[in-house]
Write an enzyme that holds these catalytic residues in place. Structure first.
Site, PDB file in Angstrom:
ATOM      1  N   ASP A   6       0.878  -1.150   0.000  1.00  0.00           N
ATOM      2  CA  ASP A   6       0.000   0.000   0.000  1.00  0.00           C
ATOM      3  C   ASP A   6       0.930   1.218   0.000  1.00  0.00           C
ATOM      4  OD1 ASP A   6      -2.353   1.640   0.473  1.00  0.00           O
ATOM      5  OD2 ASP A   6      -1.696   1.757   2.563  1.00  0.00           O
ATOM      6  N   ASP A   8      -0.177   5.012   1.070  1.00  0.00           N
ATOM      7  CA  ASP A   8      -0.461   5.980   2.133  1.00  0.00           C
ATOM      8  C   ASP A   8      -0.415   5.339   3.511  1.00  0.00           C
ATOM      9  OD1 ASP A   8      -0.844   7.848   0.121  1.00  0.00           O
ATOM     10  OD2 ASP A   8      -3.006   7.489   0.026  1.00  0.00           O
TER      11      ASP A   8
END
Length: 187
Positions: A6, A8
């Site tokens: 991922d 963020d």
């Protein structure tokens, strides 16, 4: 090996960066300790904002949050560069809206992350990430968000939570620093 990440609050310190922007824009001085104690991904409560006002604030700062000088977590860029140098495949799987895809990819490249066009997936909902992770047959996947991590508990991929105050309730292996990854994969 195949690694999925991922972006963020997994590779980049987005929420804390936004927290400092909120302090600046709202002319506040909310202590960082308040941020570090939040049990939610959303940061608006630290500033006394309700969900609606918090959403408006986030949207008004989205450009600055996503595309300015948000820092990577210590060791994230170097760790991924080393993985690539050692022949591992690196995939990015982000729930950022599709319209942010190209700009996010370019921002990642400009900030030193090793990115290949066909290894970048954007625009899915949290609960849809599992389909991409399974299709790619990842060996490892790293994320911070409980809503995502909870969907990945029963897959063959080794899943790790990036340690944050809002995901500590999950009983899942976690990574507190990107410097730990080399030791983790050598086990």
């Amino acid at each position: 090996m195949r690694f999925g990440f991922d972006i963020d609050d997994t590779l980049i310190n987005l929420r804390e960066f936004a927290f400092h922007l909120y302090n600046e824009k709202l002319n506040e001085n909310v202590e960082l300790s308040v941020f570090k104690a939040l049990k939610t991904i959303e940061i608006h409560e630290a500033f006394g904002l309700d969900k609606e006002a918090g959403g408006k604030m986030w949207n008004s700062l989205a450009e600055e949050v996503y595309y300015s000088s948000c820092p990577a977590f210590d060791g994230a860029v170097e760790t991924l560069q080393e993985l690539e140098k050692n022949g591992h495949e690196i995939y990015y799987i982000t729930a950022r809206k599709a319209e942010h895809g190209e700009r996010t990819k370019n921002w990642m490249i400009e900030n030193g992350f090793p990115v290949k066009d066909d290894h970048f997936f954007c625009g899915m909902k949290d609960h849809e990430k599992i389909h991409t992770i399974n299709r790619l047959e990842l060996d490892y996947y790293f994320d911070d968000k409980p809503a995502v991590l909870e969907t990945l508990l029963d897959i063959p991929t080794k899943v790790y939570a990036i340690d944050n105050s809002y995901n500590r309730e999950l009983d899942i292996p976690r990574l507190a620093s990107w410097f730990e990854l080399k030791e983790l994969i050598s086990e």
